[in-house]
Design an enzyme around this catalytic site. Structure first.
Site, PDB file in Angstrom:
ATOM      1  N   GLY A   1     -10.899  -2.653   2.175  1.00 25.14           N
ATOM      2  CA  GLY A   1      -9.866  -2.632   3.209  1.00 25.14           C
ATOM      3  C   GLY A   1      -9.914  -1.344   4.011  1.00 25.14           C
TER       4      GLY A   1
ATOM      5  N   THR B   1       0.852  -1.194   0.000  1.00 20.40           N
ATOM      6  CA  THR B   1       0.000   0.000   0.000  1.00 20.40           C
ATOM      7  C   THR B   1       0.885   1.239   0.000  1.00 20.40           C
ATOM      8  OG1 THR B   1      -1.760  -1.115   1.177  1.00 20.40           O
ATOM      9  CG2 THR B   1      -1.650   1.276   1.463  1.00 20.40           C
TER      10      THR B   1
ATOM     11  N   THR C   1      -0.578   1.267   6.532  1.00 20.26           N
ATOM     12  CA  THR C   1      -0.382   0.114   5.665  1.00 20.26           C
ATOM     13  C   THR C   1      -0.185  -1.124   6.524  1.00 20.26           C
ATOM     14  OG1 THR C   1       1.101  -0.922   4.070  1.00 20.26           O
ATOM     15  CG2 THR C   1       2.076   0.717   5.526  1.00 20.26           C
ATOM     16  N   GLY C   2      -0.906  -2.186   6.207  1.00 22.37           N
ATOM     17  CA  GLY C   2      -0.756  -3.402   6.999  1.00 22.37           C
ATOM     18  C   GLY C   2      -1.995  -4.269   6.904  1.00 22.37           C
ATOM     19  N   THR C   3      -2.282  -4.987   7.964  1.00 21.54           N
ATOM     20  CA  THR C   3      -3.413  -5.905   8.016  1.00 21.54           C
ATOM     21  C   THR C   3      -4.708  -5.096   8.049  1.00 21.54           C
ATOM     22  OG1 THR C   3      -1.956  -7.143   9.507  1.00 21.54           O
ATOM     23  CG2 THR C   3      -4.149  -8.028   9.152  1.00 21.54           C
TER      24      THR C   3
END
Lengths: 340, 340
Positions: B236, B206, B257-259
């Protein structure tokens, strides 16, 4: 719009000695509680016929009872909010499920979300077209994952695969809502989003519930058709965790209804919980402040808020909100106008 | 995962006398600043070839320069974050625009958001399939409304009507990302969301930017393809105001940015700003606390944060984050690994 009406602030509870009432302090157990709403907006006395007024109160009472029954039996807050919202989704009186508003394309697209305050698990959907009860689809996503939030046809496919009841899009349509779309098209799209416009009634009717169960866990759920004449594909605040829906045992549970675009920008639900959690504010002060920010950006609407103890409270900057609440203590009420 | 790396915390600035450095206090004018990221995740030293490492740094530097040029010329923070994100959307090295990851159906669906910290105006899109630069579509929604957030084909139609460049979905596809989908399908979908899995590299990339302009206004933008093998229709955290993206002059600007699923539940970006605004926390403490909550729920990733003064800072609980930052004071750096 600058006036924020705070209704039904948390009731005082009896002290440990059972005598002097004191202001609830967070952390004490005060039993279960539930509050629901069926939308906020310009609802003036006299604008509803006695028959409509009565029918709406009857449905609110039935939705409340669906949640109360769960909580009184010791069931989880999550089940209570889902049950209450399903009743309102199935009623033609509210802008959710059957009776939802039309998009500009003459279709119905539904948004919903649910959240568990204990685990912070959440589920949300937007653009649902064939799933009879969107709140239950949100619940399935919350329980089974892997995604929290699904949009459009994929959401309905997911519901179908999970065995949730499917209906044709026409199931959601009512003549009243179709006339609202026709009226809007006649008067122009521009009027739709203007605050205080005469089309206010077209915009509201979102339903929601917040509950606290015997174990002290909070939950929130919200479901809506959005606003009349919205563009297909428009995502409102309802399915956005932190905008129209939130539950967090450390702070509160909130479900909102109103000008969705401004709810998103102000992050109304999340802001209320964060004011409580990080700012040490009371839920009523937090709700009033967030609604004031909503109003400052030209938005209107209201929220239901429930903390770790006390009864549910309502805050709005509109002239009415379909609402009801009950708690283990035996209190039980329904309301429509801001002044009742 | 419990370890939170805080990188590049706000630099000390010279005192009024120009001598003793002091910790920046909020409210003072310290000129423009920008920070960008190209995703966080398991990026160990040695996992990138020297060529790839160099190419990524070159692109980060070019994206940073696109934003810097705007800010140094006195332009608005909004233009800077949009310009920086567009460069990364057009690069095959990041999971946004060209080079984005594939859905489980073998298609590409893009999410993006942008927000103005002065007005709290925002725009967001999900499920974009043919608009070359989703961040610019988010900008159009932000500027022109009436909706803040559009999903799916309606979003692309809106872009087309606004004159934004359209491309076939194949424009976004790269062989590297197709191989990642193939690999995922071979190893099973279950592995996808498991924290610390060997498929970590599939999940991140991302891109985002936060900026402060000479006038002191903050802005944030984020753009992504989501995660490899995601269900079509999955939304998301990136386009969710308060989850992956936020800007508020009273607090800070954040891009994450991530899970994504855990970012939504924790409301990472909004929580950081609310900790600053309502809890009086420093941005670095607020970011560390929010990332710790992310980790406690099994999530990983990172954020870039910029306050009303000082340089941008980065916080992550992963071993690497593609990142860069610059400010009016002349500092300029790029980084990949957590230990640099």
């Amino acid at each position: 719009m600058a006036v924020v009406a705070l209704l039904w602030a948390p009731a005082a509870v009896a002290g440990a000695d059972g005598a002097a009432p004191r202001k609830a302090s967070y952390g004490a157990t005060v039993g279960w509680a539930i509050a629901i709403h069926g939308g906020a907006g310009v609802i003036e006395r006299g604008s509803l016929s006695p028959e409509t007024d009565a029918a709406i109160r009857t449905t609110l009472s039935a939705a409340l009872k669906a949640g109360e029954d769960v909580l009184a039996a010791g069931g989880p807050a999550l089940d209570a909010v889902e049950a209450a919202v399903r009743v309102m989704e199935d009623s033609p009186h509210f802008n959710a499920g059957h009776g939802a508003v039309f998009t500009s394309a003459g279709s119905i697209e539904l948004d919903a979300a649910i959240m568990d305050g204990q685990t912070l698990k959440a589920g949300a959907v937007t653009g649902v077209a064939t799933t009879k009860n969107p709140v239950s689809l949100a619940r399935v996503l919350m329980e089974r994952g892997p995604h929290v939030f699904l949009a459009g046809a994929a959401a309905d496919s997911h519901a179908k695969a999970a065995g949730l009841a499917q209906v044709p899009n026409s199931h959601f349509m009512t003549e009243r809502r179709r006339r609202q779309l026709d009226s809007l098209k006649m008067h122009g799209q521009g009027a739709m989003l203007a605050p205080g416009s005469r089309t206010d009634e077209l915009r509201f009717g979102t339903v929601g519930a917040v509950a606290r169960d015997r174990a002290g866990n909070l939950a929130a759920a919200t479901s809506t058709g959005g606003l009349t004449g919205k563009a297909p594909g428009r995502v409102g605040d309802t399915p956005i965790i932190g905008a129209g829906t939130i539950a967090d045992n450390r702070a509160c549970a909130v479900s909102g209804t109103g000008t969705g675009e401004i709810f998103i920008r102000v992050r109304v639900a999340g802001q209320i919980c964060d004011r409580v959690r990080f700012g040490g504010q009371d839920p009523e002060a937090a709700a009033a402040a967030a609604i004031a920010e909503l109003g400052a950006l030209g938005g209107d609407g209201g929220v239901i808020v429930l903390g770790p103890e006390g009864d549910g409270l309502f805050a709005m900057n509109s002239s009415g909100m379909y609402r009801a609440r009950a708690s283990a203590g035996g209190s039980r009420e329904t309301g429509i106008y801001a002044d009742e």
